[in-house]
Scaffold this active site. Structure first.
Site, PDB file in Angstrom:
ATOM      1  N   GLU A  71       0.808  -1.429  -0.165  1.00  0.00           N
ATOM      2  CA  GLU A  71      -0.187  -0.078  -0.044  1.00  0.00           C
ATOM      3  C   GLU A  71       1.026   1.212  -0.029  1.00  0.00           C
ATOM      4  O   GLU A  71       2.048   1.145   0.775  1.00  0.00           O
ATOM      5  CB  GLU A  71      -0.884   0.159   1.364  1.00  0.00           C
ATOM      6  CG  GLU A  71      -1.600   1.099   1.413  1.00  0.00           C
ATOM      7  CD  GLU A  71      -2.440   1.130   2.759  1.00  0.00           C
ATOM      8  OE1 GLU A  71      -3.563   1.939   3.040  1.00  0.00           O
ATOM      9  OE2 GLU A  71      -2.041   0.583   3.639  1.00  0.00           O
ATOM     10  N   LYS A 104     -10.156   1.370  -2.318  1.00  0.00           N
ATOM     11  CA  LYS A 104     -10.417   0.820  -1.203  1.00  0.00           C
ATOM     12  C   LYS A 104     -12.127   1.092  -0.827  1.00  0.00           C
ATOM     13  O   LYS A 104     -12.216   2.673  -0.936  1.00  0.00           O
ATOM     14  CB  LYS A 104      -9.478   1.320  -0.040  1.00  0.00           C
ATOM     15  CG  LYS A 104      -9.715   0.934   1.263  1.00  0.00           C
ATOM     16  CD  LYS A 104      -8.728   1.463   2.319  1.00  0.00           C
ATOM     17  CE  LYS A 104      -8.657   0.862   3.659  1.00  0.00           C
ATOM     18  NZ  LYS A 104      -7.786   1.527   4.622  1.00  0.00           N
ATOM     19  N   CYS A 112      -5.191  -2.871   3.649  1.00  0.00           N
ATOM     20  CA  CYS A 112      -5.027  -2.717   5.027  1.00  0.00           C
ATOM     21  C   CYS A 112      -6.059  -3.164   5.749  1.00  0.00           C
ATOM     22  O   CYS A 112      -6.330  -4.509   5.729  1.00  0.00           O
ATOM     23  CB  CYS A 112      -4.776  -1.203   5.021  1.00  0.00           C
ATOM     24  SG  CYS A 112      -3.976  -0.946   6.685  1.00  0.00           S
TER      25      CYS A 112
END
Length: 444
Positions: A245, A303, A353
């Site tokens: 990321e 995301k 994440c």
């Protein structure tokens, strides 16, 4: 004093299975103590101890990297721990006493609130779920594929309940159910593995200190070495190269950035999956995973589940932006597409994440995928319990979805996890390097 000490001990016993010490077997005496003391004082003290010790590591991000005054940081964190304690411990107990009062139903209320807490409020906090501990239990861990992490929580509670009540027959029946389900899931997995196609992957651990990632100038100093790492990875002739990321300081769409274009040139040798920030639709920032091949975008994933406070500030807490400079600025924009990124026979589910902790999101993303790749950066928490807890979720998701999981972390540990939750190979914390491994594509 005896009651106080007993409750604190109960909280510590709840914490240790989730810690880096992995003392998973202590979860059962911890649950037995909760069953033996179903009163609000005990649950409050035990719960606060559990959440405070387990999550104390989040203060690393706010104090060390966010510049928040330590006194203020711990005061706000204590409020958060109190909220979790009431939500997960005292509220279920309150409803249990009002609606049932039969001890066998207490596990139902606790497990129900684990589910509710995972989604409400503000997207929820799916963390420290009891079912995670099953990843350490031989054979039983395979049953995650059928029961999920929340079902495993309930099963663990009832193992403790039958022990507490000394009900041997129901206990044996429950253990047999979990054992046989686990054996069946393992047998099915081995059969699927035997026919799966192998590919070679190269994972790049960038190991950029978090303090350097906070400023573009310092972040940029590491770019040449990271590009060199990618070149080294490409020499292994992989079918896929993966970076973590926010792996680089440039935006994905910044065509005038020299380093960005140099990175794109490398994609002529192999497909590159990378986490980058981009600005689109005016001034909307996105945290995304991009698959690049032959200098072109193959596919991307934005995301979807953003982290409250970290990536956006929910209503009515906008005033916090004026208090803490670390969260000032424009909120990230959530993605809307749930499909995997596809290149030839590779179909990638790419939760980013914190998203790996959401059971439904990972299940939906990986439904049509044959490989799960988690891009993350745990540098915010150093090498703490928070980093370990995050990594445990990757093992849970591998078992639930019966797929390989590539855990690609800026700070570490970057790892390959097989569908049985076993860590096959990893790079130690904050060691810059590449991990090359042959994995299998597990078709749905």
């Amino acid at each position: 004093m005896r009651v106080f000490i007993l409750a604190i001990l109960n909280g510590v016993l709840l914490y240790l299975p989730f810690s880096r010490y992995e003392l998973w077997f202590l979860i059962f005496p911890a649950l037995l103590m909760l069953l033996a003391n179903p009163n609000h004082r005990h649950y409050f003290l035990a719960g606060f101890t559990f959440f405070f010790i387990s999550l104390e590591c989040v203060n690393i991000a706010s104090i060390q990297y966010g510049g928040v005054n330590p006194f203020l940081a711990y005061a706000l964190f204590s409020i958060f721990a109190l909220f979790l304690t009431f939500y997960q411990m005292n509220l279920p107990l309150m409803l249990w006493k009002k609606l049932s009062h039969s001890l066998w139903t207490l596990p139902l209320f606790y497990s129900l609130f684990e589910v509710i807490r995972s989604y409400l409020p503000y997207g929820g906090f799916p963390w420290l779920v009891l079912g995670e501990i099953s990843t350490y239990i031989p054979i039983a861990k395979y049953s995650l594929r059928f029961f999920t992490v929340y079902g495993e929580s309930l099963l663990m509670w009832y193992v403790a309940y039958f022990l507490f009540k000394r009900k041997v027959v129901p206990l044996l029946f429950l253990l047999m159910l979990v054992f046989l389900t686990g054996l069946y899931a393992k047998h099915t997995l081995l059969k699927e593995l035997s026919s799966a196609v192998s590919i070679k992957v190269a994972l790049v651990q960038t190991a950029i200190p978090q303090e350097d990632k906070l400023t573009e100038k310092e972040f940029r100093k590491h770019t040449k070495e990271i590009l060199s790492l990618v070149r080294s990875a490409l020499k292994e002739k992989p079918d896929l190269v993966v970076l973590p990321e926010s792996a680089f300081p440039f935006f994905f769409s910044d065509e005038f950035d020299k380093d960005r274009n140099e990175f794109f040139e490398l994609s002529f040798q192999a497909p590159l999956l990378v986490g980058l920030i981009d600005i689109r639709e005016g001034l909307k920032p996105y945290n995304s995973a991009y698959l690049i091949k032959d200098g072109q975008l193959v596919g991307y994933y934005d995301k979807i589940r953003l982290l409250p406070i970290g990536e956006y500030v929910p209503f009515p807490f906008a005033f916090l932006k004026d208090v803490f400079s670390a969260i000032a600025g424009i909120d990230y924009t959530p993605g809307k597409t749930w499909k995997p990124i596809t290149y030839r026979n590779i179909r990638l589910a790419t939760p980013i994440c914190f998203e790996v902790a959401y059971w439904d999101l990972v299940r939906k993303l990986s439904k049509e995928a044959n490989l799960i790749v988690v891009l993350t950066n745990d540098g915010w928490f150093n090498n703490s319990d928070c980093t370990h807890q995050h990594f445990t979720w990757a093992r849970v998701r591998a078992l639930e979805n019966a797929k390989f999981v590539l855990w690609v972390n800026n700070s570490g540990d970057t790892a390959v996890i097989d569908p049985s939750g076993k860590v096959l190979k990893k790079i130690p914390y904050m060691k810059r390097g590449i991990l090359v491994y042959d994995i299998k594509l597990m078709d749905p």
